[in-house]
Design a protein around this motif. Structure first.
Motif, PDB file in Angstrom:
ATOM      1  N   ASN A 183       0.889  -1.158   0.000  1.00 43.51           N
ATOM      2  CA  ASN A 183       0.000   0.000   0.000  1.00 43.51           C
ATOM      3  C   ASN A 183       0.922   1.201   0.000  1.00 43.51           C
ATOM      4  OD1 ASN A 183      -2.763  -0.062   0.245  1.00 43.51           O
ATOM      5  ND2 ASN A 183      -2.644  -0.908   2.331  1.00 43.51           N
ATOM      6  N   VAL A 184       0.920   2.020  -1.012  1.00 46.15           N
ATOM      7  CA  VAL A 184       1.950   3.065  -1.129  1.00 46.15           C
ATOM      8  C   VAL A 184       1.377   4.440  -0.809  1.00 46.15           C
ATOM      9  CG1 VAL A 184       3.693   4.086  -2.645  1.00 46.15           C
ATOM     10  CG2 VAL A 184       3.005   1.704  -2.972  1.00 46.15           C
ATOM     11  N   GLU A 185       2.115   5.195  -0.018  1.00 49.01           N
ATOM     12  CA  GLU A 185       1.743   6.601   0.215  1.00 49.01           C
ATOM     13  C   GLU A 185       2.995   7.471   0.092  1.00 49.01           C
ATOM     14  OE1 GLU A 185      -0.724   9.477   3.309  1.00 49.01           O
ATOM     15  OE2 GLU A 185       0.240   7.695   4.120  1.00 49.01           O
ATOM     16  N   LEU A 186       2.863   8.541  -0.654  1.00 48.44           N
ATOM     17  CA  LEU A 186       3.950   9.520  -0.760  1.00 48.44           C
ATOM     18  C   LEU A 186       3.795  10.546   0.365  1.00 48.44           C
ATOM     19  CD1 LEU A 186       6.285  10.648  -2.708  1.00 48.44           C
ATOM     20  CD2 LEU A 186       4.526  12.197  -3.526  1.00 48.44           C
ATOM     21  N   LEU A 187       4.844  10.724   1.132  1.00 53.77           N
ATOM     22  CA  LEU A 187       4.834  11.754   2.184  1.00 53.77           C
ATOM     23  C   LEU A 187       5.852  12.817   1.776  1.00 53.77           C
ATOM     24  CD1 LEU A 187       4.831   9.523   5.429  1.00 53.77           C
ATOM     25  CD2 LEU A 187       2.869  10.503   4.214  1.00 53.77           C
ATOM     26  N   ASP A 188       5.359  14.009   1.542  1.00 58.09           N
ATOM     27  CA  ASP A 188       6.205  15.097   1.053  1.00 58.09           C
ATOM     28  C   ASP A 188       6.470  16.059   2.218  1.00 58.09           C
ATOM     29  OD1 ASP A 188       7.344  17.252  -0.195  1.00 58.09           O
ATOM     30  OD2 ASP A 188       5.659  17.639  -1.557  1.00 58.09           O
ATOM     31  N   LEU A 189       7.717  16.122   2.647  1.00 53.81           N
ATOM     32  CA  LEU A 189       8.023  16.957   3.822  1.00 53.81           C
ATOM     33  C   LEU A 189       7.737  18.440   3.554  1.00 53.81           C
ATOM     34  CD1 LEU A 189      11.233  15.398   5.430  1.00 53.81           C
ATOM     35  CD2 LEU A 189       8.830  14.954   5.941  1.00 53.81           C
ATOM     36  N   ALA A 190       7.740  18.856   2.295  1.00 56.71           N
ATOM     37  CA  ALA A 190       7.392  20.258   2.002  1.00 56.71           C
ATOM     38  C   ALA A 190       5.919  20.505   2.320  1.00 56.71           C
ATOM     39  CB  ALA A 190       7.681  20.577   0.543  1.00 56.71           C
ATOM     40  N   GLU A 191       5.093  19.541   1.989  1.00 58.48           N
ATOM     41  CA  GLU A 191       3.655  19.674   2.227  1.00 58.48           C
ATOM     42  C   GLU A 191       3.345  19.488   3.722  1.00 58.48           C
ATOM     43  OE1 GLU A 191       0.028  17.029   0.840  1.00 58.48           O
ATOM     44  OE2 GLU A 191       1.465  17.372  -0.776  1.00 58.48           O
ATOM     45  N   ILE A 192       4.010  18.544   4.333  1.00 58.24           N
ATOM     46  CA  ILE A 192       3.771  18.255   5.753  1.00 58.24           C
ATOM     47  C   ILE A 192       4.221  19.452   6.599  1.00 58.24           C
ATOM     48  CG2 ILE A 192       4.555  16.755   7.655  1.00 58.24           C
ATOM     49  CD1 ILE A 192       4.381  14.467   5.455  1.00 58.24           C
ATOM     50  N   ASN A 193       5.309  20.084   6.171  1.00 59.93           N
ATOM     51  CA  ASN A 193       5.688  21.405   6.680  1.00 59.93           C
ATOM     52  C   ASN A 193       5.814  21.480   8.205  1.00 59.93           C
ATOM     53  OD1 ASN A 193       6.384  24.065   6.285  1.00 59.93           O
ATOM     54  ND2 ASN A 193       4.264  24.808   6.221  1.00 59.93           N
ATOM     55  N   LEU A 194       6.552  20.550   8.776  1.00 56.47           N
ATOM     56  CA  LEU A 194       6.769  20.571  10.226  1.00 56.47           C
ATOM     57  C   LEU A 194       7.606  21.793  10.608  1.00 56.47           C
ATOM     58  CD1 LEU A 194       7.720  16.809  10.670  1.00 56.47           C
ATOM     59  CD2 LEU A 194       5.731  17.920  11.725  1.00 56.47           C
ATOM     60  N   PRO A 195       7.251  22.478  11.691  1.00 60.55           N
ATOM     61  CA  PRO A 195       8.149  23.551  12.159  1.00 60.55           C
ATOM     62  C   PRO A 195       9.428  22.935  12.725  1.00 60.55           C
ATOM     63  CG  PRO A 195       6.291  23.266  13.654  1.00 60.55           C
ATOM     64  CD  PRO A 195       6.064  22.319  12.514  1.00 60.55           C
ATOM     65  N   MET A 196      10.411  23.752  12.982  1.00 60.07           N
ATOM     66  CA  MET A 196      11.612  23.236  13.646  1.00 60.07           C
ATOM     67  C   MET A 196      11.161  22.638  14.978  1.00 60.07           C
ATOM     68  SD  MET A 196      14.815  22.820  13.088  1.00 60.07           S
ATOM     69  CE  MET A 196      15.397  23.984  11.866  1.00 60.07           C
ATOM     70  N   MET A 197      11.635  21.426  15.253  1.00 60.68           N
ATOM     71  CA  MET A 197      11.210  20.619  16.407  1.00 60.68           C
ATOM     72  C   MET A 197      10.847  21.489  17.625  1.00 60.68           C
ATOM     73  SD  MET A 197      10.835  17.944  18.225  1.00 60.68           S
ATOM     74  CE  MET A 197      11.389  16.902  19.559  1.00 60.68           C
ATOM     75  N   ASN A 198       9.563  21.450  18.007  1.00 63.78           N
ATOM     76  CA  ASN A 198       9.102  22.334  19.089  1.00 63.78           C
ATOM     77  C   ASN A 198       8.281  21.594  20.150  1.00 63.78           C
ATOM     78  OD1 ASN A 198       6.818  21.889  17.596  1.00 63.78           O
ATOM     79  ND2 ASN A 198       6.204  24.024  17.401  1.00 63.78           N
ATOM     80  N   GLU A 199       8.582  20.297  20.299  1.00 66.90           N
ATOM     81  CA  GLU A 199       7.937  19.536  21.377  1.00 66.90           C
ATOM     82  C   GLU A 199       8.812  19.617  22.633  1.00 66.90           C
ATOM     83  OE1 GLU A 199       5.098  18.020  21.691  1.00 66.90           O
ATOM     84  OE2 GLU A 199       4.361  18.178  19.637  1.00 66.90           O
TER      85      GLU A 199
END
Ligand SMILES: Cc1cc2nc3c(=O)[nH]c(=O)nc-3n(C[C@H](O)[C@H](O)[C@H](O)COP(=O)(O)O)c2cc1C
Length: 189
Positions: free
Chosen positions: A35-51
């Protein structure tokens, strides 16, 4: 059935990584095991680690982390599409890895890299070092594309050689094998 996540790790405007990611997604979809899914980090757009908390605690404060956690938790195997930036991999890639912990563990990954004469091989080595800390099994079968622009036509379509197609098929088969082995192992955890 294995959930394969193909992760595009370059995020800059005009990046070429998305071209490889889209191509590989179509190739992988031909295989009945995935089952294939493309995950695009540009779209996911996580901020700089802020947990605030270490990701091993899974006490996520932000919705973007919970969304990312769900995507990676769902995975049985990964392919990272990675360029080489200054002999390493992208900051967005490291950031996305650092956000999580158990979600990555005991899963196989393959690396598809591209670059100049080095074909992204130095980035591959750096990726292996980081992923080993999370017990990700990085398979030996990899795709490494040197002087990658030679494989683009004028419309920027990727035109792989037979050899690239063959190594890509070998890489995906390695993920099938390790994906099944490690999925069975995880079910005993
Ligand atoms: C910040 C930066 C650093 C780079 N460093 C390298 C490098 O160390 N080795 C290499 O082969 N190419 C290097 N390049 C050239 C990349 O291979 C090329 O720009 C490629 O398109 C980057 O992938 P992307 O288009 O998906 O961002 C670098 C490019 C950028 C933007």
């Amino acid at each position: 059935m294995l959930n394969l996540k193909i992760i595009v790790t370059s995020t800059r405007p005009g990046r070429k990584g998305i071209i490889f990611g889209n191509w590989l997604t179509e190739v992988a979809k031909q295989l009945p095991q995935f089952n294939v899914e493309l995950l695009d980090l540009a779209e996911i757009n996580l901020p700089m680690m802020n947990e605030a908390n270490h990701p091993a605690m899974r006490k996520y404060e932000h919705q973007h982390t919970r969304n990312w956690s769900a995507k990676i938790e769902d995975a049985d195997a990964f392919v990272f599409i990675t360029p080489e930036y200054n002999f390493g991999f992208t900051a967005a890639f490291k950031n996305a890895v650092d956000y999580l912990h158990f979600e990555w563990k005991h899963k196989p990954a393959a690396i598809f890299s591209y670059g100049g004469i080095s074909a992204g091989t130095r980035a591959q080595q750096a990726v292996r070092l980081v992923l080993s800390s999370l017990s990700v099994t990085v398979v030996n079968e990899a795709v490494t594309i040197p002087m990658f622009t030679q494989y683009f036509d004028e419309e920027l379509n990727f035109q792989p050689t037979e050899q690239i197609e063959r190594t890509t098929a070998q890489m995906l088969q390695a993920l099938v094998k390790w994906g099944n082995v490690l999925k069975a192992g995880r079910s005993e955890e």
